[in-house]
Design a protein around this motif. Structure first.
Motif, PDB file in Angstrom:
ATOM      1  N   GLY A   1      -6.995  -5.069   8.692  1.00 51.08           N
ATOM      2  CA  GLY A   1      -8.205  -5.001   7.891  1.00 51.08           C
ATOM      3  C   GLY A   1      -7.964  -4.982   6.402  1.00 51.08           C
ATOM      4  N   LEU A   2      -6.895  -5.657   5.938  1.00 46.40           N
ATOM      5  CA  LEU A   2      -6.571  -5.685   4.520  1.00 46.40           C
ATOM      6  C   LEU A   2      -6.895  -7.048   3.931  1.00 46.40           C
ATOM      7  CD1 LEU A   2      -3.103  -3.896   4.110  1.00 46.40           C
ATOM      8  CD2 LEU A   2      -5.296  -3.165   3.190  1.00 46.40           C
ATOM      9  N   PRO A   3      -7.457  -7.099   2.723  1.00 46.78           N
ATOM     10  CA  PRO A   3      -7.562  -8.378   2.025  1.00 46.78           C
ATOM     11  C   PRO A   3      -6.178  -8.931   1.714  1.00 46.78           C
ATOM     12  CG  PRO A   3      -9.013  -6.727   1.050  1.00 46.78           C
ATOM     13  CD  PRO A   3      -8.121  -6.000   2.018  1.00 46.78           C
ATOM     14  N   ALA A   4      -6.111 -10.251   1.477  1.00 46.65           N
ATOM     15  CA  ALA A   4      -4.821 -10.913   1.282  1.00 46.65           C
ATOM     16  C   ALA A   4      -4.045 -10.327   0.102  1.00 46.65           C
ATOM     17  CB  ALA A   4      -5.040 -12.416   1.082  1.00 46.65           C
ATOM     18  N   ILE A   5      -4.739  -9.972  -0.978  1.00 42.13           N
ATOM     19  CA  ILE A   5      -4.042  -9.447  -2.155  1.00 42.13           C
ATOM     20  C   ILE A   5      -3.395  -8.099  -1.848  1.00 42.13           C
ATOM     21  CG2 ILE A   5      -6.168  -8.390  -3.020  1.00 42.13           C
ATOM     22  CD1 ILE A   5      -3.265  -9.909  -5.089  1.00 42.13           C
ATOM     23  N   TRP A   6      -4.041  -7.292  -1.000  1.00 42.13           N
ATOM     24  CA  TRP A   6      -3.463  -6.014  -0.616  1.00 42.13           C
ATOM     25  C   TRP A   6      -2.249  -6.213   0.289  1.00 42.13           C
ATOM     26  CZ3 TRP A   6      -5.105  -0.779  -1.489  1.00 42.13           C
ATOM     27  CH2 TRP A   6      -6.181  -0.662  -2.373  1.00 42.13           C
ATOM     28  N   VAL A   7      -2.326  -7.197   1.183  1.00 42.83           N
ATOM     29  CA  VAL A   7      -1.182  -7.495   2.052  1.00 42.83           C
ATOM     30  C   VAL A   7       0.012  -7.929   1.217  1.00 42.83           C
ATOM     31  CG1 VAL A   7      -0.338  -8.995   3.890  1.00 42.83           C
ATOM     32  CG2 VAL A   7      -2.648  -8.077   4.003  1.00 42.83           C
ATOM     33  N   LEU A   8      -0.217  -8.812   0.246  1.00 45.73           N
ATOM     34  CA  LEU A   8       0.867  -9.271  -0.620  1.00 45.73           C
ATOM     35  C   LEU A   8       1.448  -8.124  -1.428  1.00 45.73           C
ATOM     36  CD1 LEU A   8       2.492 -11.647  -1.674  1.00 45.73           C
ATOM     37  CD2 LEU A   8       0.712 -12.038  -3.390  1.00 45.73           C
ATOM     38  N   ALA A   9       0.586  -7.243  -1.946  1.00 40.05           N
ATOM     39  CA  ALA A   9       1.070  -6.091  -2.700  1.00 40.05           C
ATOM     40  C   ALA A   9       1.881  -5.147  -1.811  1.00 40.05           C
ATOM     41  CB  ALA A   9      -0.115  -5.344  -3.323  1.00 40.05           C
ATOM     42  N   ALA A  10       1.416  -4.921  -0.566  1.00 43.84           N
ATOM     43  CA  ALA A  10       2.146  -4.047   0.351  1.00 43.84           C
ATOM     44  C   ALA A  10       3.505  -4.622   0.696  1.00 43.84           C
ATOM     45  CB  ALA A  10       1.326  -3.834   1.627  1.00 43.84           C
ATOM     46  N   VAL A  11       3.573  -5.935   0.955  1.00 44.29           N
ATOM     47  CA  VAL A  11       4.856  -6.569   1.270  1.00 44.29           C
ATOM     48  C   VAL A  11       5.801  -6.499   0.080  1.00 44.29           C
ATOM     49  CG1 VAL A  11       5.927  -8.796   1.800  1.00 44.29           C
ATOM     50  CG2 VAL A  11       3.893  -8.078   3.033  1.00 44.29           C
ATOM     51  N   THR A  12       5.299  -6.750  -1.120  1.00 37.19           N
ATOM     52  CA  THR A  12       6.147  -6.743  -2.312  1.00 37.19           C
ATOM     53  C   THR A  12       6.690  -5.354  -2.594  1.00 37.19           C
ATOM     54  OG1 THR A  12       4.832  -8.569  -3.223  1.00 37.19           O
ATOM     55  CG2 THR A  12       6.242  -7.336  -4.745  1.00 37.19           C
ATOM     56  N   ILE A  13       5.811  -4.356  -2.588  1.00 36.94           N
ATOM     57  CA  ILE A  13       6.253  -2.986  -2.881  1.00 36.94           C
ATOM     58  C   ILE A  13       7.161  -2.463  -1.776  1.00 36.94           C
ATOM     59  CG2 ILE A  13       5.463  -0.621  -3.250  1.00 36.94           C
ATOM     60  CD1 ILE A  13       2.885  -1.778  -4.424  1.00 36.94           C
ATOM     61  N   GLY A  14       6.776  -2.673  -0.519  1.00 37.54           N
ATOM     62  CA  GLY A  14       7.601  -2.205   0.582  1.00 37.54           C
ATOM     63  C   GLY A  14       8.962  -2.866   0.607  1.00 37.54           C
ATOM     64  N   GLY A  15       8.999  -4.174   0.339  1.00 36.50           N
ATOM     65  CA  GLY A  15      10.286  -4.865   0.319  1.00 36.50           C
ATOM     66  C   GLY A  15      11.183  -4.406  -0.804  1.00 36.50           C
ATOM     67  N   SER A  16      10.619  -4.117  -1.975  1.00 34.15           N
ATOM     68  CA  SER A  16      11.438  -3.650  -3.092  1.00 34.15           C
ATOM     69  C   SER A  16      11.956  -2.237  -2.883  1.00 34.15           C
ATOM     70  CB  SER A  16      10.620  -3.722  -4.390  1.00 34.15           C
ATOM     71  OG  SER A  16       9.488  -2.865  -4.318  1.00 34.15           O
ATOM     72  N   LEU A  17      11.214  -1.414  -2.139  1.00 34.74           N
ATOM     73  CA  LEU A  17      11.632  -0.025  -1.923  1.00 34.74           C
ATOM     74  C   LEU A  17      12.537   0.141  -0.703  1.00 34.74           C
ATOM     75  CD1 LEU A  17       8.301   1.914  -2.655  1.00 34.74           C
ATOM     76  CD2 LEU A  17      10.290   1.641  -4.149  1.00 34.74           C
ATOM     77  N   MET A  18      12.209  -0.528   0.403  1.00 34.75           N
ATOM     78  CA  MET A  18      12.910  -0.284   1.657  1.00 34.75           C
ATOM     79  C   MET A  18      13.361  -1.550   2.368  1.00 34.75           C
ATOM     80  SD  MET A  18      10.374   2.703   3.143  1.00 34.75           S
ATOM     81  CE  MET A  18      11.319   2.849   4.642  1.00 34.75           C
ATOM     82  N   GLY A  19      13.287  -2.700   1.712  1.00 28.49           N
ATOM     83  CA  GLY A  19      13.732  -3.922   2.345  1.00 28.49           C
ATOM     84  C   GLY A  19      12.762  -4.408   3.416  1.00 28.49           C
ATOM     85  N   VAL A  20      13.337  -5.022   4.476  1.00 29.91           N
ATOM     86  CA  VAL A  20      12.516  -5.587   5.545  1.00 29.91           C
ATOM     87  C   VAL A  20      11.716  -4.495   6.254  1.00 29.91           C
ATOM     88  CG1 VAL A  20      12.579  -6.853   7.725  1.00 29.91           C
ATOM     89  CG2 VAL A  20      14.107  -7.503   5.859  1.00 29.91           C
ATOM     90  N   LEU A  21      12.338  -3.340   6.473  1.00 29.16           N
ATOM     91  CA  LEU A  21      11.637  -2.232   7.117  1.00 29.16           C
ATOM     92  C   LEU A  21      10.432  -1.797   6.293  1.00 29.16           C
ATOM     93  CD1 LEU A  21      11.561  -0.201   9.448  1.00 29.16           C
ATOM     94  CD2 LEU A  21      13.044   1.293   8.094  1.00 29.16           C
ATOM     95  N   GLY A  22      10.571  -1.803   4.975  1.00 29.57           N
ATOM     96  CA  GLY A  22       9.450  -1.450   4.121  1.00 29.57           C
ATOM     97  C   GLY A  22       8.298  -2.430   4.229  1.00 29.57           C
ATOM     98  N   MET A  23       8.613  -3.742   4.415  1.00 31.11           N
ATOM     99  CA  MET A  23       7.544  -4.729   4.599  1.00 31.11           C
ATOM    100  C   MET A  23       6.730  -4.429   5.847  1.00 31.11           C
ATOM    101  SD  MET A  23       9.464  -8.295   3.644  1.00 31.11           S
ATOM    102  CE  MET A  23      10.222  -8.566   2.039  1.00 31.11           C
ATOM    103  N   LEU A  24       7.411  -4.010   6.915  1.00 36.36           N
ATOM    104  CA  LEU A  24       6.714  -3.729   8.165  1.00 36.36           C
ATOM    105  C   LEU A  24       5.919  -2.430   8.097  1.00 36.36           C
ATOM    106  CD1 LEU A  24       9.502  -4.709  10.727  1.00 36.36           C
ATOM    107  CD2 LEU A  24       7.494  -6.028  10.086  1.00 36.36           C
ATOM    108  N   ILE A  25       6.428  -1.442   7.382  1.00 41.35           N
ATOM    109  CA  ILE A  25       5.789  -0.128   7.351  1.00 41.35           C
ATOM    110  C   ILE A  25       4.627  -0.098   6.361  1.00 41.35           C
ATOM    111  CG2 ILE A  25       6.135   2.302   6.734  1.00 41.35           C
ATOM    112  CD1 ILE A  25       8.912   2.112   7.885  1.00 41.35           C
ATOM    113  N   PHE A  26       4.790  -0.754   5.222  1.00 40.26           N
ATOM    114  CA  PHE A  26       3.821  -0.584   4.149  1.00 40.26           C
ATOM    115  C   PHE A  26       2.497  -1.267   4.434  1.00 40.26           C
ATOM    116  CE2 PHE A  26       6.784   1.615   1.710  1.00 40.26           C
ATOM    117  CZ  PHE A  26       6.230   2.004   0.500  1.00 40.26           C
ATOM    118  N   ILE A  27       2.475  -2.334   5.250  1.00 38.34           N
ATOM    119  CA  ILE A  27       1.191  -2.987   5.532  1.00 38.34           C
ATOM    120  C   ILE A  27       0.251  -2.055   6.292  1.00 38.34           C
ATOM    121  CG2 ILE A  27       0.100  -4.832   6.860  1.00 38.34           C
ATOM    122  CD1 ILE A  27       2.208  -6.705   5.945  1.00 38.34           C
ATOM    123  N   PRO A  28       0.646  -1.471   7.446  1.00 41.51           N
ATOM    124  CA  PRO A  28      -0.274  -0.513   8.081  1.00 41.51           C
ATOM    125  C   PRO A  28      -0.496   0.738   7.249  1.00 41.51           C
ATOM    126  CG  PRO A  28       1.823  -0.565   9.231  1.00 41.51           C
ATOM    127  CD  PRO A  28       1.842  -1.696   8.276  1.00 41.51           C
TER     128      PRO A  28
END
Length: 301
Positions: free
Chosen positions: A251-278
């Motif tokens: 239920g996230l708009p595309a800009i929020w998904v992109l922001a979650a992937v970017t921030i999660g990836g910079s902080l925790m790598g691939v695992l951060g991309m998976l965790i930060f979206i939900p």
């Protein structure tokens, strides 16, 4: 107990399928890839040789690099020193690897047993947690914490389940289509794209680049056709399959998904991309509910 037994049997069945069917095909693809690389290197050498011999401009540009004098004595001494230190570190590395393997095996079985106990008693644990919140917190705070926890569990569960199912479907589609059109490394590319599709937004495109490179060493024309097939399948997956499999669980708009992937990836790598979206989805839902409630209280009186 029946549900737990079925889940364990399903996991064991998946492991057997991967070991008996997927890995042999991947091994054949890797062996074929090694042969393709051996054939590609002489061709690349001939191409570079023709490029340099038939283009004086290239030779002139590379002439400063070709005239550099190397100190071969110092180079040999450095190589010998590196080999001596490497032999000394080899034994320590072997012991470290063995220790990591033993610790990982023990941790896996301990975690597996612990997970089984949690699954068998999760209803009881939830009742105990709810009674604990009710006993030590005000009623309103306990209900709020329980609601946030339920929303988090539902969001993470739906997202991870949908993402895994969608990755399996996408990988199977690529294996089927590439096999029908006789593309090389169909199994390897399909499994790779399916695995990388777990990474939101960027994963499938990384698989496309790797797959195109593998096919390029065999047939450049088929590499271009593969890119076109990838774009078509990606559109089908994005517009038809993904909305029905994952649905509006995030239920996230595309800009929020992109922001979650970017921030999660910079902080925790691939695992951060998976965790930060939900995680961002939970925050977004709570923020939206709070904003709507405050607006209603402020202007709808």
């Amino acid at each position: 107990p029946v549900s737990l037994l079925l889940a364990v049997c399903l996991i064991l069945w998946l492991i057997v399928v991967i070991v008996l069917y997927v890995l042999p095909h991947l091994g054949e693809a890797v062996s074929s890839l090694a042969l393709s690389v051996q054939k590609f290197i002489p061709q690349a050498y001939l191409w570079l040789n023709d490029l340099f011999n038939n283009n004086p401009e290239v030779q002139e540009a590379l002439e400063p690099l070709l005239t550099v004098q190397l100190d071969w004595g110092a180079l040999v001494n450095n190589v010998i020193s590196f080999l001596k230190s490497g032999i000394g570190n080899a034994l320590g590395s072997t012991i470290s690897v063995a220790t990591v393997v033993v610790n990982s095996t023990v941790n896996f079985f301990v975690g597996f047993v612990f997970a089984c106990y949690i699954l068998l008693q999760k209803e009881k644990l939830l009742r105990q947690l709810r009674k604990l919140l009710a006993a030590f917190l005000p009623q309103k705070a306990a209900e709020r914490i329980w609601y946030v926890g339920h929303l988090t569990e539902k969001t993470f569960s739906n997202f991870i389940t949908g993402q895994c199912v969608e990755a399996v479907i996408l990988g199977a589609m690529f294996v089927l289509v590439l096999s029908i059109f006789k593309f090389p490394y169909a199994m390897l590319i399909g499994v790779l794209i399916g695995f990388l599709a777990l990474i939101p937004i960027f994963g499938a495109f990384i698989g496309c680049v790797v797959g195109a490179f593998l096919i390029l060493m065999v047939d450049p024309l088929k590499a271009l056709i593969f890119i076109a097939i990838f774009l078509v399948i990606q559109q089908i997956e994005g517009n038809l399959i993904y909305p029905r499999v994952v649905g509006s669980s995030v239920g996230l708009p595309a800009i929020w998904v992109l922001a979650a992937v970017t921030i999660g990836g910079s902080l925790m790598g691939v695992l951060g991309m998976l965790i930060f979206i939900p995680l961002v989805s939970v925050f977004y839902t709570l923020l939206k509910q709070t904003v709507n409630r405050r607006i209603e209280e402020k202007y709808m009186k």
